[in-house]
Design an enzyme around this catalytic site. Structure first.
Site, short mmCIF file in Angstrom:
data_model
loop_
_atom_site.label_atom_id
_atom_site.label_comp_id
_atom_site.label_asym_id
_atom_site.label_seq_id
_atom_site.Cartn_x
_atom_site.Cartn_y
_atom_site.Cartn_z
N GLY A 1 0.81 -1.41 -0.15
CA GLY A 1 -0.15 0.10 0.09
C GLY A 1 0.96 1.30 -0.09
O GLY A 1 0.45 2.34 -0.93
N ASN B 1 -7.64 4.17 9.49
CA ASN B 1 -7.07 2.80 10.00
C ASN B 1 -7.29 2.80 11.56
O ASN B 1 -7.44 1.85 12.22
CB ASN B 1 -5.70 2.69 9.67
N THR C 1 10.51 -8.05 -12.60
CA THR C 1 9.85 -9.37 -12.90
C THR C 1 8.66 -9.37 -11.73
O THR C 1 8.85 -9.08 -10.51
CB THR C 1 10.56 -10.41 -12.83
N CYS D 1 5.70 5.10 19.69
CA CYS D 1 6.64 5.18 20.54
C CYS D 1 7.89 5.91 19.91
O CYS D 1 8.30 5.51 19.08
CB CYS D 1 7.28 3.80 20.87
N1 PLP Z 1 -2.61 3.38 4.26
C1 PLP Z 1 -3.38 3.05 5.31
C2 PLP Z 1 -4.60 3.64 5.55
C3 PLP Z 1 -2.96 1.84 6.11
O1 PLP Z 1 -3.56 1.37 7.20
C4 PLP Z 1 -1.75 1.16 5.87
C5 PLP Z 1 -1.26 0.26 6.55
O2 PLP Z 1 -1.37 0.29 7.65
C6 PLP Z 1 -0.95 1.85 4.66
C7 PLP Z 1 -1.61 2.73 3.85
C8 PLP Z 1 0.35 0.85 4.39
O3 PLP Z 1 0.07 -0.24 3.71
P1 PLP Z 1 1.18 -1.16 3.70
O4 PLP Z 1 1.38 -1.85 5.05
O5 PLP Z 1 0.59 -2.20 2.65
O6 PLP Z 1 2.39 -0.66 3.11
#
Ligand code: PLP
Length: 378
Positions: free
Chosen positions: A70, A146, A233, A321
């Protein structure tokens, strides 16, 4: 173990592991090879792309490019957006984005307007509209937070952005995919990030949706893989995994059970435990069905986490932290969570494998843990 940390990562579904294994054993061909062995592997990549496209409601599989995670999808979308709009260095985002977005803007030295959220974690859309400028290259807004699970109306935001500017719209969908419906073809969203390990796929593979017609410069320079949009790849076993996971979580029916379990957990904690408080809107239609972020006044979330962990229960705190000392979550800070509650937050994020018995267990032990810690604190 009782796993209530599904916004951090999820269990790899057994079906996903089975789909990956052939590519770690016999099916090691290079998908770019012209022979039959390579072509068989290529077929798996094509199928995975179709599954991911379907999961996010893309108009065509060609709009999906596989990445390593991500974070890579977010970074590429934003760097690419700036590069595709030469001379424009302004961006609009929110105060509660993941670091994969917020720190990328910092690192680039972009001129950023961060639109605030209110006490419930909801966004002021009018403020977002007013933040748009002729030199805005990109607007980046997450689909679901998140930490709190609060959902932003990304389709409505994309429409407003397009009506008022020619900026690209990027949505970080990493914590939304697999939990709520995504239908990109019916929106004006240009770029959308996702990550397999958040929806029962493996770590180390993600995807970026690039709307047909949007041209992003490639971040990796090399071979012509992924239609020359991302060289290197292909990690076929990982792509087989994201493809199978996408097919699996496309069925959102199990999320209704997750929602029911989350409602039980949340309602009973707030009822049974004095001086506890929900962080994030109580309007559950504007929150992910799996997430409850709850603070316990005058307590430290870390102590609660440690006690739960001793009992085999996995949760998260929002605090970070730094050099041995704890600082409050930037998301809860942006929401102006009262001082006496901000360090005492616990994020419960449920998943498809949780059961009523697990929720019962937490509801049986948590009130005692909180009472114990409060008595120790005097
Ligand atoms: N964006 C959000 C909202 C996330 O919660 C996270 C992961 O915690 C990420 C991006 C990053 O994803 P990845 O862990 O696959 O790099």
């Amino acid at each position: 173990m009782i796993y209530l940390d599904n916004n951090a990562t999820t269990r790899i579904a057994p079906e996903v592991t089975s789909a990956m294994l052939p590519f770690l054993n016999d099916a090691y061909g290079n998908p770019s090879s012209a022979h039959e062995f390579g072509r068989g592997v290529r077929k798996t990549i094509d199928e995975a792309r179709e599954n991911v496209a379907k999961l996010v409601g893309a108009a065509s599989p060609d709009e999906i490019v596989f990445t390593s995670c991500g974070t890579e999808s977010d970074n590429w979308a934003l760097v690419g957006a700036f590069e595709s709009k030469p001379g424009k260095n302004h961006a609009v985002t929110t105060t509660v984005e993941h670091e994969a977005v917020s720190r990328l803007f910092d690192a680039r030295g972009a001129d950023v307007t961060r639109v605030a959220v209110d006490h419930d974690g909801l966004l002021d859309i009018d403020e977002l509209r007013r933040s748009l400028r002729p030199e805005t290259a990109v607007v980046s807004v997450m689909m679901a937070n998140n930490e709190t699970g609060v959902i932003f109306p990304v389709a409505e935001i994309a429409k407003i952005v397009k009506e008022n500017s020619d900026a690209l719209v990027h949505v970080d969908g990493v914590n939304a995919v697999g939990k709520i419906a995504v239908d990109l073809k019916n929106t004006a969203i240009d770029l959308f990030s996702l990550s397999a390990h958040k929806f029962h796929g493996p770590k180390g593979v993600g995807a970026l949706y690039i709307r047909d017609g949007v041209r992003l410069p490639s971040m990796l320079i090399g071979g012509g893989q992924e239609s020359s949009r991302r060289a290197g790849t292909e990690a076929v076993h990982q792509i087989a995994g994201i493809g199978r996971a996408a097919a699996l979580v496309g069925d959102l029916a199990p999320m209704e059970n997750v929602r029911r379990l989350r409602e039980r957990l949340e309602t009973e904690i707030l009822q049974k435990i004095p001086y506890s408080r929900l962080n994030g809107t109580s309007d559950t239609s504007r929150r992910l069905p799996n997430t409850s972020n709850i603070s316990f006044e005058n307590l430290n979330g870390e102590s609660i986490l440690a006690r739960l962990s001793d009992l085999g229960v996995c949760v998260s705190t929002g605090s970070a932290c730094h050099a041995g000392s704890r600082s409050a979550s930037s998301v809860l800070t942006a929401m102006n969570v009262p001082f006496s509650f901000i360090m005492g937050s616990i994020r419960f994020s449920l998943g498809r494998y949780n059961t009523d018995a697990e929720i019962d267990f937490v509801l049986e032990h948590l009130p005692r843990i909180v009472a114990d810690l409060r008595s120790l604190a005097g």
